[in-house]
Design an enzyme around this catalytic site. Structure first.
Site, PDB file in Angstrom:
ATOM      1  N   CYS A  29       6.788  -6.085   7.622  1.00  0.00           N
ATOM      2  CA  CYS A  29       7.919  -5.570   8.407  1.00  0.00           C
ATOM      3  C   CYS A  29       8.272  -6.616   9.457  1.00  0.00           C
ATOM      4  CB  CYS A  29       7.541  -4.247   9.083  1.00  0.00           C
ATOM      5  SG  CYS A  29       8.852  -3.577  10.134  1.00  0.00           S
ATOM      6  N   GLU A  77       0.840  -1.191   0.000  1.00  0.00           N
ATOM      7  CA  GLU A  77       0.000   0.000   0.000  1.00  0.00           C
ATOM      8  C   GLU A  77       0.877   1.243   0.000  1.00  0.00           C
ATOM      9  OE1 GLU A  77      -3.967  -1.596   2.036  1.00  0.00           O
ATOM     10  OE2 GLU A  77      -2.536  -0.727   3.412  1.00  0.00           O
ATOM     11  N   CYS A  80      -1.150   6.066   9.056  1.00  0.00           N
ATOM     12  CA  CYS A  80       0.081   5.403   9.496  1.00  0.00           C
ATOM     13  C   CYS A  80      -0.240   4.238  10.403  1.00  0.00           C
ATOM     14  CB  CYS A  80       0.931   6.365  10.308  1.00  0.00           C
ATOM     15  SG  CYS A  80       1.446   7.766   9.387  1.00  0.00           S
ATOM     16  N   CYS A 107       1.342  -1.586  15.634  1.00  0.00           N
ATOM     17  CA  CYS A 107       1.389  -1.316  14.186  1.00  0.00           C
ATOM     18  C   CYS A 107       0.815  -2.479  13.376  1.00  0.00           C
ATOM     19  CB  CYS A 107       2.844  -1.062  13.791  1.00  0.00           C
ATOM     20  SG  CYS A 107       3.103  -0.921  12.017  1.00  0.00           S
ATOM     21  N   CYS A 146       3.476   8.743   0.743  1.00  0.00           N
ATOM     22  CA  CYS A 146       4.036   7.937   1.823  1.00  0.00           C
ATOM     23  C   CYS A 146       4.407   6.569   1.242  1.00  0.00           C
ATOM     24  CB  CYS A 146       2.984   7.819   2.919  1.00  0.00           C
ATOM     25  SG  CYS A 146       3.536   6.881   4.327  1.00  0.00           S
ATOM     26  N   CYS A 195       6.336  -4.128  15.976  1.00  0.00           N
ATOM     27  CA  CYS A 195       5.893  -3.182  17.004  1.00  0.00           C
ATOM     28  C   CYS A 195       4.435  -3.504  17.347  1.00  0.00           C
ATOM     29  CB  CYS A 195       6.009  -1.741  16.497  1.00  0.00           C
ATOM     30  SG  CYS A 195       7.692  -1.290  16.078  1.00  0.00           S
TER      31      CYS A 195
HETATM   32  N1  SAH Z   1       9.236   1.483  10.168  1.00  0.00           N
HETATM   33  C1  SAH Z   1       9.430   2.880  10.212  1.00  0.00           C
HETATM   34  C2  SAH Z   1       8.634   3.641   9.168  1.00  0.00           C
HETATM   35  C3  SAH Z   1       7.238   3.166   8.929  1.00  0.00           C
HETATM   36  S1  SAH Z   1       6.085   3.306  10.270  1.00  0.00           S
HETATM   37  C4  SAH Z   1       9.145   3.426  11.583  1.00  0.00           C
HETATM   38  O1  SAH Z   1       8.640   2.689  12.423  1.00  0.00           O
HETATM   39  O2  SAH Z   1       9.479   4.575  11.813  1.00  0.00           O
HETATM   40  C5  SAH Z   1       5.599   4.997  10.064  1.00  0.00           C
HETATM   41  C6  SAH Z   1       5.136   5.685  11.345  1.00  0.00           C
HETATM   42  O3  SAH Z   1       3.818   5.280  11.695  1.00  0.00           O
HETATM   43  C7  SAH Z   1       6.009   5.378  12.552  1.00  0.00           C
HETATM   44  O4  SAH Z   1       6.272   6.525  13.305  1.00  0.00           O
HETATM   45  C8  SAH Z   1       5.136   4.420  13.291  1.00  0.00           C
HETATM   46  O5  SAH Z   1       5.519   4.326  14.595  1.00  0.00           O
HETATM   47  C9  SAH Z   1       3.779   5.032  13.067  1.00  0.00           C
HETATM   48  N2  SAH Z   1       2.650   4.166  13.424  1.00  0.00           N
HETATM   49  C10 SAH Z   1       2.628   2.830  13.562  1.00  0.00           C
HETATM   50  N3  SAH Z   1       1.408   2.397  13.944  1.00  0.00           N
HETATM   51  C11 SAH Z   1       0.639   3.506  14.028  1.00  0.00           C
HETATM   52  C12 SAH Z   1      -0.740   3.732  14.372  1.00  0.00           C
HETATM   53  N4  SAH Z   1      -1.553   2.728  14.645  1.00  0.00           N
HETATM   54  N5  SAH Z   1      -1.186   4.996  14.374  1.00  0.00           N
HETATM   55  C13 SAH Z   1      -0.383   6.030  14.034  1.00  0.00           C
HETATM   56  N6  SAH Z   1       0.904   5.887  13.705  1.00  0.00           N
HETATM   57  C14 SAH Z   1       1.420   4.636  13.709  1.00  0.00           C
HETATM   58 FE1  SF4 Z   2       7.784  -1.926  11.359  1.00  0.00          FE
HETATM   59 FE2  SF4 Z   2       5.454  -0.828  12.008  1.00  0.00          FE
HETATM   60 FE3  SF4 Z   2       7.411  -0.948  13.795  1.00  0.00          FE
HETATM   61 FE4  SF4 Z   2       7.624   0.738  11.679  1.00  0.00          FE
HETATM   62  S1  SF4 Z   2       6.124   0.841  13.319  1.00  0.00           S
HETATM   63  S2  SF4 Z   2       9.203  -0.656  12.516  1.00  0.00           S
HETATM   64  S3  SF4 Z   2       6.577  -0.483  10.112  1.00  0.00           S
HETATM   65  S4  SF4 Z   2       6.377  -2.708  12.883  1.00  0.00           S
END
Ligand code: SAH
Ligand code: SF4
Length: 334
Positions: free
Chosen positions: A102, A81, A322, A109, A95, A106
Site C-alpha cells: 500500500c 495475504e 488487520c 499498519c 478479508c 499509515c
Molecule cells: N486501506 C484501507 C483498507 C485496508 S486496512 C483502510 O485503511 O481502511 C483495514 C483496516 O485495518 C483499517 O481500518 C486499518 O486502519 C486497520 N488497521 C491497520 N493496522 C492495524 C493494526 N495494527 N491493528 C488493527 N487494525 C489495523
Molecule cells: Fe494502507 Fe494500511 Fe493505511 Fe490501509 S491502514 S491505507 S492498508 S497503510
C-alpha cells in the site's frame, strides 16, 4: 484467474458457453477445467492454457480457530495475504486484499511499511474469495460476507474493486449488503461510490479525532483532511441513505485518552454515523490500549448518544489480523 482471457477464448463459442463456464467456476467451484464435464475436450485444453483455475495458496490456520490465512502467490511471483474469519453465528467473512502492499504509509499498519508493489487485477481479488469458497465447499458451507480490508487501499484501485464486486454479486451470489469497503479516506473514491447505486457498506478508517494527530498517523490526511473528508461522507449519506462506519483503532497513549473521546464525540454526532472501536494488533510501532482506557473511551461516546460497536481482533497468532498483513514481496530493484 484471468477472466479477460477467458472471455477471449469463449468469443467464437456458442453464446450459452459463458453461462456454462461461469456455473462451473462459481457454482460448482471447480478447481481444474478437467472437472467441467459438460465442456468439449478441446475447449477444456485451451482454457487450461489461457485461464488456468489453479490458485497457488498456502493455508495457515489459527490456534484460536476463528481465523485462517492464505498466502497466495500471483502469476508474477508476488505474494498477497487473504484472511477467512469464522463467526460464531455461522457466517464466514473473507478479508480481501486489493493491492500488493500500500502506498499510503499509515504509521500503525504493517502493509503500509511495504510501500506499493502493484494493484491487483479484479480476477486476483475474486480468486481470494474463490480460494476459501473451494475450501468451505468441502465443509458444506459457503462464504457469506466479504470485506475489502486486507492489504492495500481499495479506492486507489477503484475499477478493479467494483468489477470484482459485480462478480461476487452476480456469480458468487454474495449480496452487496454483505460486502464492505474500508477506505483510509480517498475522497474521489467516496464520491464515485455514491454514484454507483450499489447497496454496499462503506467504512472510513478514522483513527484520530483531529487533523493534527490524523496527519501524524495517516499521511493521506494531509491531502484529504477531516474538513473535506467528513463533508464527502455526508454527501455520500445524502445520496445513498446508507449508514457509514467510522473505524477507530485504540492505540495506547496515542489516541485513546478521554480528551480524544470527547473530540471524537463532537465529530460523530450525526445520523447514520456509527463508530467501530478496534483493538490494536501490536506492530513494532505501537501498543494496544489498556482495557480500562477502552472502557472509558466507549462510555464517553455513548454518553453523547453515539452508536458504538466494538471489534476484537482475531488471528494475532498467525499475523492474520488487520494491519498485520505484510508479505515478503519486495520492490524490484532497477
Ligand atoms: N486501506 C484501507 C483498507 C485496508 S486496512 C483502510 O485503511 O481502511 C483495514 C483496516 O485495518 C483499517 O481500518 C486499518 O486502519 C486497520 N488497521 C491497520 N493496522 C492495524 C493494526 N495494527 N491493528 C488493527 N487494525 C489495523
Ligand atoms: Fe494502507 Fe494500511 Fe493505511 Fe490501509 S491502514 S491505507 S492498508 S497503510
Amino acid at each position: 484467474m484471468n477472466l479477460d482471457n477467458l472471455y477471449k477464448t469463449l468469443a467464437n463459442q456458442p453464446k450459452y458457453r459463458v453461462q456454462q463456464v461461469k456455473e462451473a467456476i462459481f457454482g460448482k467451484l471447480i478447481a481444474d477445467w478437467s472437472e467441467a464435464s459438460n465442456l468439449p475436450k478441446e475447449l477444456k485444453e485451451t482454457l487450461n492454457k489461457e485461464c488456468p483455475l489453479e490458485i497457488k495458496g498456502k493455508f495457515f490456520s489459527s490456534e484460536e480457530t476463528e481465523a485462517s490465512k492464505a498466502l497466495i502467490t500471483l502469476s508474477d511471483g508476488l505474494q498477497i495475504e487473504t484472511v477467512l474469519l469464522a463467526h460464531k453465528d455461522g457466517r464466514f467473512t473473507v478479508c480481501v486484499s486489493t493491492q500488493v502492499g500500500c502506498p499510503l504509509g499509515c504509521k500503525f499498519c504493517a502493509t503500509g511499511k511495504m510501500g506499493l508493489l502493484r494493484n491487483l487485477e479484479y480476477g486476483e481479488m475474486i480468486d481470494q474469495v474463490l480460494f476459501f469458497s473451494r475450501y468451505l465447499k468441502d465443509e458444506n458451507t459457503r462464504v457469506s460476507n466479504v470485506v475489502f480490508m486486507g492489504m492495500g487501499e481499495p479506492f486507489l484501485n477503484y475499477d478493479n474493486v467494483i468489477k470484482a464486486i459485480k462478480y461476487l454479486n452476480e456469480d458468487l451470489k454474495i449480496g452487496a449488503r454483505k460486502i464492505s469497503i474500508s477506505t483510509s479516506g480517498v475522497i474521489p473514491g467516496i464520491k464515485r461510490l455514491a454514484d454507483e447505486d450499489l447497496q454496499l457498506n462503506l467504512a472510513i478508517s478514522l483513527h484520530a479525532p483531529n487533523d493534527k494527530l490524523r496527519s501524524e498517523l495517516m499521511p493521506i490526511n494531509k491531502g484529504f483532511p477531516l474538513t473535506k473528508l467528513l463533508p464527502a461522507v455526508d454527501a455520500y449519506i445524502r445520496k445513498t441513505g446508507r449508514q457509514v462506519m467510522f473505524e477507530y483503532l485504540l492505540i495506547r497513549g496515542v489516541n485513546d485518552q478521554p480528551q480524544h473521546a470527547a473530540e471524537l464525540a463532537e465529530l460523530m454526532k450525526k445520523p447514520l454515523y456509527i463508530v467501530n472501536l478496534i483493538s490494536y494488533n501490536p506492530t513494532d510501532a505501537f501498543k494496544a490500549s489498556r482495557s480500562i482506557d477502552v472502557r472509558k473511551f466507549k462510555e464517553i461516546l455513548e454518553r453523547q448518544g453515539i452508536v458504538v460497536t466494538q471489534r476484537y481482533s482475531f488471528g494475532q497468532d498467525i499475523n492474520a489480523a488487520c494491519g498485520q498483513l505484510a508479505t515478503k514481496s519486495k520492490k524490484a530493484k532497477n
